[in-house]
Design a protein around this motif. Structure first.
Motif, PDB file in Angstrom:
ATOM      1  N   GLN A   1     -11.877   0.482  -4.377  1.00 47.02           N
ATOM      2  CA  GLN A   1     -10.550   0.344  -4.968  1.00 47.02           C
ATOM      3  C   GLN A   1      -9.446   0.559  -3.937  1.00 47.02           C
ATOM      4  OE1 GLN A   1     -10.301   2.989  -8.300  1.00 47.02           O
ATOM      5  NE2 GLN A   1     -11.887   1.905  -9.488  1.00 47.02           N
ATOM      6  N   ILE A   2      -9.707   1.404  -2.956  1.00 40.08           N
ATOM      7  CA  ILE A   2      -8.681   1.713  -1.955  1.00 40.08           C
ATOM      8  C   ILE A   2      -8.492   0.546  -0.990  1.00 40.08           C
ATOM      9  CG2 ILE A   2      -8.218   3.172   0.055  1.00 40.08           C
ATOM     10  CD1 ILE A   2      -9.421   5.505  -1.591  1.00 40.08           C
ATOM     11  N   GLU A   3      -9.565  -0.192  -0.662  1.00 38.51           N
ATOM     12  CA  GLU A   3      -9.456  -1.286   0.306  1.00 38.51           C
ATOM     13  C   GLU A   3      -8.453  -2.355  -0.128  1.00 38.51           C
ATOM     14  OE1 GLU A   3     -13.344  -2.695   0.971  1.00 38.51           O
ATOM     15  OE2 GLU A   3     -13.950  -1.004   2.248  1.00 38.51           O
TER      16      GLU A   3
ATOM     17  N   ARG B   1      -6.067  -1.962  -2.174  1.00 39.40           N
ATOM     18  CA  ARG B   1      -4.769  -1.297  -2.173  1.00 39.40           C
ATOM     19  C   ARG B   1      -4.190  -1.263  -0.762  1.00 39.40           C
ATOM     20  NH1 ARG B   1      -3.995   2.030  -6.700  1.00 39.40           N
ATOM     21  NH2 ARG B   1      -4.792   0.856  -8.498  1.00 39.40           N
ATOM     22  N   GLU B   2      -5.048  -1.032   0.216  1.00 40.51           N
ATOM     23  CA  GLU B   2      -4.572  -1.040   1.597  1.00 40.51           C
ATOM     24  C   GLU B   2      -4.072  -2.432   1.990  1.00 40.51           C
ATOM     25  OE1 GLU B   2      -7.796   0.356   3.896  1.00 40.51           O
ATOM     26  OE2 GLU B   2      -7.479   2.493   3.411  1.00 40.51           O
ATOM     27  N   VAL B   3      -4.819  -3.477   1.531  1.00 42.80           N
ATOM     28  CA  VAL B   3      -4.367  -4.851   1.803  1.00 42.80           C
ATOM     29  C   VAL B   3      -3.020  -5.102   1.133  1.00 42.80           C
ATOM     30  CG1 VAL B   3      -4.904  -7.288   1.476  1.00 42.80           C
ATOM     31  CG2 VAL B   3      -6.717  -5.686   2.096  1.00 42.80           C
ATOM     32  N   GLU B   4      -2.892  -4.628  -0.108  1.00 37.99           N
ATOM     33  CA  GLU B   4      -1.618  -4.778  -0.811  1.00 37.99           C
ATOM     34  C   GLU B   4      -0.501  -4.030  -0.101  1.00 37.99           C
ATOM     35  OE1 GLU B   4      -2.153  -3.520  -4.774  1.00 37.99           O
ATOM     36  OE2 GLU B   4      -3.372  -5.247  -5.381  1.00 37.99           O
ATOM     37  N   VAL B   5      -0.853  -2.853   0.436  1.00 40.56           N
ATOM     38  CA  VAL B   5       0.159  -2.089   1.173  1.00 40.56           C
ATOM     39  C   VAL B   5       0.623  -2.861   2.401  1.00 40.56           C
ATOM     40  CG1 VAL B   5       0.498  -0.024   2.571  1.00 40.56           C
ATOM     41  CG2 VAL B   5      -0.578   0.170   0.339  1.00 40.56           C
ATOM     42  N   VAL B   6      -0.339  -3.506   3.103  1.00 41.01           N
ATOM     43  CA  VAL B   6       0.027  -4.299   4.283  1.00 41.01           C
ATOM     44  C   VAL B   6       0.913  -5.477   3.874  1.00 41.01           C
ATOM     45  CG1 VAL B   6      -0.876  -5.746   6.129  1.00 41.01           C
ATOM     46  CG2 VAL B   6      -2.023  -3.595   5.560  1.00 41.01           C
ATOM     47  N   GLU B   7       0.514  -6.156   2.774  1.00 39.76           N
ATOM     48  CA  GLU B   7       1.322  -7.281   2.298  1.00 39.76           C
ATOM     49  C   GLU B   7       2.710  -6.820   1.870  1.00 39.76           C
ATOM     50  OE1 GLU B   7      -0.895  -9.068  -0.784  1.00 39.76           O
ATOM     51  OE2 GLU B   7      -2.372 -10.014   0.553  1.00 39.76           O
TER      52      GLU B   7
ATOM     53  N   LYS C   1     -13.526   3.932  -2.663  1.00 44.12           N
ATOM     54  CA  LYS C   1     -13.287   3.211  -1.415  1.00 44.12           C
ATOM     55  C   LYS C   1     -13.074   1.726  -1.683  1.00 44.12           C
ATOM     56  CE  LYS C   1     -15.653   6.268   1.860  1.00 44.12           C
ATOM     57  NZ  LYS C   1     -16.791   6.400   2.806  1.00 44.12           N
TER      58      LYS C   1
ATOM     59  N   LYS D   1       4.289  -4.295   3.055  1.00 38.94           N
ATOM     60  CA  LYS D   1       5.056  -4.017   4.270  1.00 38.94           C
ATOM     61  C   LYS D   1       5.630  -5.309   4.854  1.00 38.94           C
ATOM     62  CE  LYS D   1       2.724   0.248   5.695  1.00 38.94           C
ATOM     63  NZ  LYS D   1       1.864   0.894   6.718  1.00 38.94           N
TER      64      LYS D   1
END
Length: 275
Positions: A58-60, A62-68, A56, A70
């Motif tokens: 590590q995923i957080e 990654r989620e921020v990176e995914v938003v950036e 989790k 996008k």
């Protein structure tokens, strides 16, 4: 028979007791094994929970990176759209420049044709001028030939055009250059005048001294002439002639000195510039 039944009953009870103990031991062993497995499962659960927490964590990001990413994709989409618009505008500009280039090429071809015609006309005029020069001894024929040349080559009146901007700018540049040259020459002239002013002053002082000396010589000459005039009737004979000869020699020497001083004065006046 009763003893046999009693033995059988005793053996049966003993066997039942043995079977109960064995079953209890097996049950306890099975319970122990289950507890051990439960402990191992608890350990696995703890490890899995820890791994889940780490994943989790590590995923957080990654989620921020995914938003950036996008957001970056949106920005890149906007840039791509602007690039498409710029590309379309550049295509329009290129097409306009191509049309302009074609027009300029047509104009160049027309100018080349015109230049060729002008060169041929110039060659013809040169040949006709050469023919006119051959008629220089015959004024009438020369005039007729010149009139024919005028009628042939001068179709319309010559129109004077105003100087274009390039000529005006070149004129302004040359004028500025000449003004700078004049300023530098003025500075050099002032410097030379300052350098020669002391020499001129010294020469003027020498000239004044020479003029004073000339005036003194003139006064001496006048005094000698007056003395000769006064002593002339009193003395006669050889002595008088010798004295008159001596006075004439002295007067001639003074007059020569006076003439030399006067010539030097005139030369100095001619050489010296006015102050």
């Amino acid at each position: 028979m009763s003893k046999l039944n009693a033995n059988i009953a005793r053996q049966a009870s003993f066997s039942f007791a043995c079977l109960g103990e064995e079953a209890a031991r097996l049950e306890e062993k099975r319970i122990y094994d289950l507890k051990k497995k439960n402990q191992e499962l608890e350990k696995f659960k703890f490890v899995l929970d820890y791994k889940i927490k780490e994943l989790k964590k590590q995923i957080e990001p990654r989620e921020v990176e995914v938003v950036e990413m996008k957001e970056q994709i949106k920005q890149m989409d906007g840039e791509l759209e602007r690039a498409h618009k710029n590309s379309s505008a550049l295509e329009l500009t290129i097409s306009a420049q191509k049309l302009k280039l074609e027009g300029m090429q047509r104009e160049i071809r027309a100018q080349r044709t015109k230049i060729g015609e002008c060169e041929s006309s110039s060659d013809m005029m040169c040949r006709e001028l050469y023919d006119c020069v051959q008629l220089i001894q015959d004024p009438k024929a020369l005039k007729a030939a010149v009139n024919q040349m005028y009628q042939r080559h001068v179709a319309t009146a010559v129109v004077t055009h105003a100087a274009d901007t390039e000529v005006a700018s070149e004129h302004a540049r040359q004028r500025e250059c000449l003004e700078k040259s004049v300023e530098s020459l003025k500075r050099k002239l002032n410097k030379n005048m300052e350098l020669h002013r002391a020499d001129n002053q010294r020469m003027m002082q020498e000239n004044v001294a020479l003029i004073n000396e000339i005036n003194e010589l003139r006064r001496e000459i006048k005094a000698l002439k007056a003395t000769q005039v006064a002593s002339g009737p009193r003395h006669k004979g050889g002595v008088g002639s010798d004295r008159s000869f001596g006075s004439r020699g002295m007067r001639g020497g003074l007059e020569d000195a006076f003439l030399d001083a006067a010539s030097f004065r005139s030369d100095s006046r001619e050489e010296l510039p006015p102050l």
